[in-house]
Motif scaffolding. Structure first.
Motif, PDB file in Angstrom:
ATOM      1  N   THR A 105       0.752  -1.224   0.234  1.00 39.27           N
ATOM      2  CA  THR A 105      -0.231  -0.223  -0.247  1.00 39.27           C
ATOM      3  C   THR A 105       0.801   1.342   0.211  1.00 39.27           C
ATOM      4  OG1 THR A 105      -1.602  -0.724   1.317  1.00 39.27           O
ATOM      5  CG2 THR A 105      -1.655   1.412   1.372  1.00 39.27           C
ATOM      6  N   LEU A 106       0.414   1.871  -1.175  1.00 38.28           N
ATOM      7  CA  LEU A 106       0.793   3.752  -0.687  1.00 38.28           C
ATOM      8  C   LEU A 106       0.831   4.257   0.665  1.00 38.28           C
ATOM      9  CD1 LEU A 106       2.548   5.654  -2.105  1.00 38.28           C
ATOM     10  CD2 LEU A 106       0.227   6.336  -2.797  1.00 38.28           C
ATOM     11  N   LEU A 107       1.507   4.402   1.972  1.00 37.08           N
ATOM     12  CA  LEU A 107       0.869   5.122   3.142  1.00 37.08           C
ATOM     13  C   LEU A 107       0.275   6.602   3.183  1.00 37.08           C
ATOM     14  CD1 LEU A 107       3.095   2.750   5.702  1.00 37.08           C
ATOM     15  CD2 LEU A 107       0.387   3.085   5.276  1.00 37.08           C
ATOM     16  N   SER A 108       1.614   7.476   2.476  1.00 41.09           N
ATOM     17  CA  SER A 108       1.264   8.199   1.994  1.00 41.09           C
ATOM     18  C   SER A 108       2.281   9.408   1.013  1.00 41.09           C
ATOM     19  CB  SER A 108       1.265   9.368   3.302  1.00 41.09           C
ATOM     20  OG  SER A 108       2.831   9.380   3.917  1.00 41.09           O
ATOM     21  N   VAL A 109       1.407  10.201   0.485  1.00 37.34           N
ATOM     22  CA  VAL A 109       2.300  11.150  -0.647  1.00 37.34           C
ATOM     23  C   VAL A 109       2.869  12.495   0.185  1.00 37.34           C
ATOM     24  CG1 VAL A 109       1.894  12.264  -3.275  1.00 37.34           C
ATOM     25  CG2 VAL A 109       0.443  10.129  -1.719  1.00 37.34           C
ATOM     26  N   ASN A 110       3.747  12.799  -0.532  1.00 34.72           N
ATOM     27  CA  ASN A 110       4.167  13.686   0.815  1.00 34.72           C
ATOM     28  C   ASN A 110       5.307  14.667  -0.144  1.00 34.72           C
ATOM     29  OD1 ASN A 110       4.359  11.628   3.131  1.00 34.72           O
ATOM     30  ND2 ASN A 110       5.373  11.250   2.539  1.00 34.72           N
ATOM     31  N   ALA A 111       4.795  16.137   0.057  1.00 32.91           N
ATOM     32  CA  ALA A 111       5.877  17.613  -0.438  1.00 32.91           C
ATOM     33  C   ALA A 111       6.533  17.863   0.380  1.00 32.91           C
ATOM     34  CB  ALA A 111       4.348  17.743  -1.597  1.00 32.91           C
ATOM     35  N   PRO A 165       2.062  14.677   4.474  1.00 28.03           N
ATOM     36  CA  PRO A 165       1.517  14.324   3.652  1.00 28.03           C
ATOM     37  C   PRO A 165       0.633  14.950   3.682  1.00 28.03           C
ATOM     38  CG  PRO A 165       2.113  13.464   5.546  1.00 28.03           C
ATOM     39  CD  PRO A 165       3.320  14.230   5.821  1.00 28.03           C
ATOM     40  N   VAL A 166       0.380  14.938   1.786  1.00 27.41           N
ATOM     41  CA  VAL A 166      -0.996  15.480   1.451  1.00 27.41           C
ATOM     42  C   VAL A 166      -2.242  15.123   1.012  1.00 27.41           C
ATOM     43  CG1 VAL A 166      -1.292  16.700  -0.170  1.00 27.41           C
ATOM     44  CG2 VAL A 166       0.816  16.907  -0.072  1.00 27.41           C
ATOM     45  N   ASP A 167      -2.834  15.713   1.535  1.00 29.61           N
ATOM     46  CA  ASP A 167      -4.267  15.068   2.116  1.00 29.61           C
ATOM     47  C   ASP A 167      -4.566  15.661   0.381  1.00 29.61           C
ATOM     48  OD1 ASP A 167      -4.697  15.104   4.785  1.00 29.61           O
ATOM     49  OD2 ASP A 167      -5.305  16.950   4.960  1.00 29.61           O
ATOM     50  N   GLY A 168      -5.649  14.475   0.013  1.00 34.37           N
ATOM     51  CA  GLY A 168      -6.423  14.001  -1.750  1.00 34.37           C
ATOM     52  C   GLY A 168      -5.332  13.583  -2.295  1.00 34.37           C
ATOM     53  N   PRO A 169      -5.970  13.471  -4.065  1.00 33.61           N
ATOM     54  CA  PRO A 169      -5.289  13.061  -5.138  1.00 33.61           C
ATOM     55  C   PRO A 169      -3.488  14.038  -4.859  1.00 33.61           C
ATOM     56  CG  PRO A 169      -7.074  13.717  -5.954  1.00 33.61           C
ATOM     57  CD  PRO A 169      -7.484  13.596  -4.244  1.00 33.61           C
ATOM     58  N   VAL A 170      -3.214  13.735  -5.962  1.00 38.12           N
ATOM     59  CA  VAL A 170      -1.589  14.210  -5.758  1.00 38.12           C
ATOM     60  C   VAL A 170      -0.877  13.173  -6.900  1.00 38.12           C
ATOM     61  CG1 VAL A 170       0.072  14.998  -5.310  1.00 38.12           C
ATOM     62  CG2 VAL A 170      -0.615  14.896  -3.679  1.00 38.12           C
ATOM     63  N   ARG A 171      -1.372  14.578  -8.465  1.00 36.67           N
ATOM     64  CA  ARG A 171      -0.744  14.206  -9.452  1.00 36.67           C
ATOM     65  C   ARG A 171       0.579  13.927  -9.680  1.00 36.67           C
ATOM     66  NH1 ARG A 171      -2.063  13.645 -14.669  1.00 36.67           N
ATOM     67  NH2 ARG A 171      -0.969  13.540 -15.342  1.00 36.67           N
ATOM     68  N   ILE A 172       1.511  12.635 -10.185  1.00 36.88           N
ATOM     69  CA  ILE A 172       2.966  12.822 -10.427  1.00 36.88           C
ATOM     70  C   ILE A 172       2.929  12.393 -11.635  1.00 36.88           C
ATOM     71  CG2 ILE A 172       4.954  11.411  -9.768  1.00 36.88           C
ATOM     72  CD1 ILE A 172       3.282  10.585  -6.746  1.00 36.88           C
ATOM     73  N   GLU A 173       4.002  13.143 -12.457  1.00 34.40           N
ATOM     74  CA  GLU A 173       4.510  12.798 -13.333  1.00 34.40           C
ATOM     75  C   GLU A 173       5.774  13.418 -13.487  1.00 34.40           C
ATOM     76  OE1 GLU A 173       3.421  17.382 -14.658  1.00 34.40           O
ATOM     77  OE2 GLU A 173       1.500  15.826 -15.312  1.00 34.40           O
ATOM     78  N   SER A 174       6.743  12.657 -15.905  1.00 34.76           N
ATOM     79  CA  SER A 174       7.934  13.139 -15.383  1.00 34.76           C
ATOM     80  C   SER A 174       7.967  14.928 -15.620  1.00 34.76           C
ATOM     81  CB  SER A 174       8.092  12.755 -16.715  1.00 34.76           C
ATOM     82  OG  SER A 174       9.217  12.447 -16.739  1.00 34.76           O
TER      83      SER A 174
END
Length: 228
Positions: free
Chosen positions: A3-9, A31-40
């Motif tokens: 699982t992905l526990l958190s996305v952090n910025a 950790p960031v709430d909600g969806p986060v976009r990841i792209e190159s």
């Protein structure tokens, strides 16, 4: 379950402990709430993180297509919590993705993960610790003496990632290994070869087409100087 526990910025902050020309760092990730976009993010440049809302301040060692994001296992944070005697929240080591149940350091260079519905990332290498990392821990009240050497020798560096297919991710998304290349060079092996066992750098070149540019340059330079 993997699982992905958190996305952090992290946003750029001016600090005394970095040697980046800008005098700033984005290592303090939360950790960031909600969806986060990841792209190159493409070639190294201003704002070269692949994670939306995340700043990269030292383009010598961070950001760009080969280092669009950084993943670290919650299991390794837990080990460091026990060793350091301090609580370490997700993102404490400057990672963008904190995972659970995923063998991050045993991942092969070139291995691909699907995260959530659409994001696919590719493993390109492992983190080499620096002065900024050490200073970041000191600022959080952790005794940093010998930290760079200690982290290096532990051999659990976490994985640098290239984006193959962009997408949005959020905490709780599943992580699935969808491809493993036909070689045996793992994140942990490449890390050791680049740091404590440099005589093994030539062995890593079987994974050259997937390696991040800095580690690949080091391996090629070693071979040019010392042979295979």
């Amino acid at each position: 379950m993997t699982t992905l526990l958190s996305v952090n910025a992290g946003r750029a902050k001016r600090v005394a402990y970095t040697d980046a020309a800008s005098g700033t760092t984005g290592i303090d990730k939360r950790p960031v709430d909600g969806p986060v976009r990841i792209e190159s993010p493409g070639p190294n440049g201003v704002g070269a993180s692949g994670v939306a809302g995340d700043d990269v301040c030292d383009l010598r060692y961070h950001g760009g297509a080969d280092r669009a994001a950084y993943a670290f296992a919650r299991e390794d944070l837990d080990r460091w919590e026990r060793e350091l005697g301090r609580e370490l929240a997700n993102g404490s080591f400057g990672e963008n993705l904190t995972t659970a149940g995923l063998d991050v350091n045993g991942a092969l260079i070139g291995e691909r993960w699907r995260i959530g519905a659409s994001l696919i990332v590719e493993v390109t290498g492992g983190r080499v610790p620096c002065r900024t990392f050490q200073g970041h821990l000191e600022a959080r009240g952790i005794d940093p003496r010998g930290w760079v050497k200690r982290f290096t020798q532990a051999g659990r560096p976490g994985a640098l990632l290239r984006v193959i297919e962009p997408g949005e991710v959020r905490a709780g998304d599943p992580v699935t290994v969808v491809h493993r290349p036909d070689h045996e060079i793992t994140v942990a092996f490449l890390h050791r070869a680049a740091t404590t066992e440099r005589e093994r750098l030539a062995e890593t070149l079987v994974a050259a087409e997937w390696m991040e540019s800095g580690l690949l340059a080091a391996a090629r330079k070693h071979v040019e100087k010392y042979g295979s």
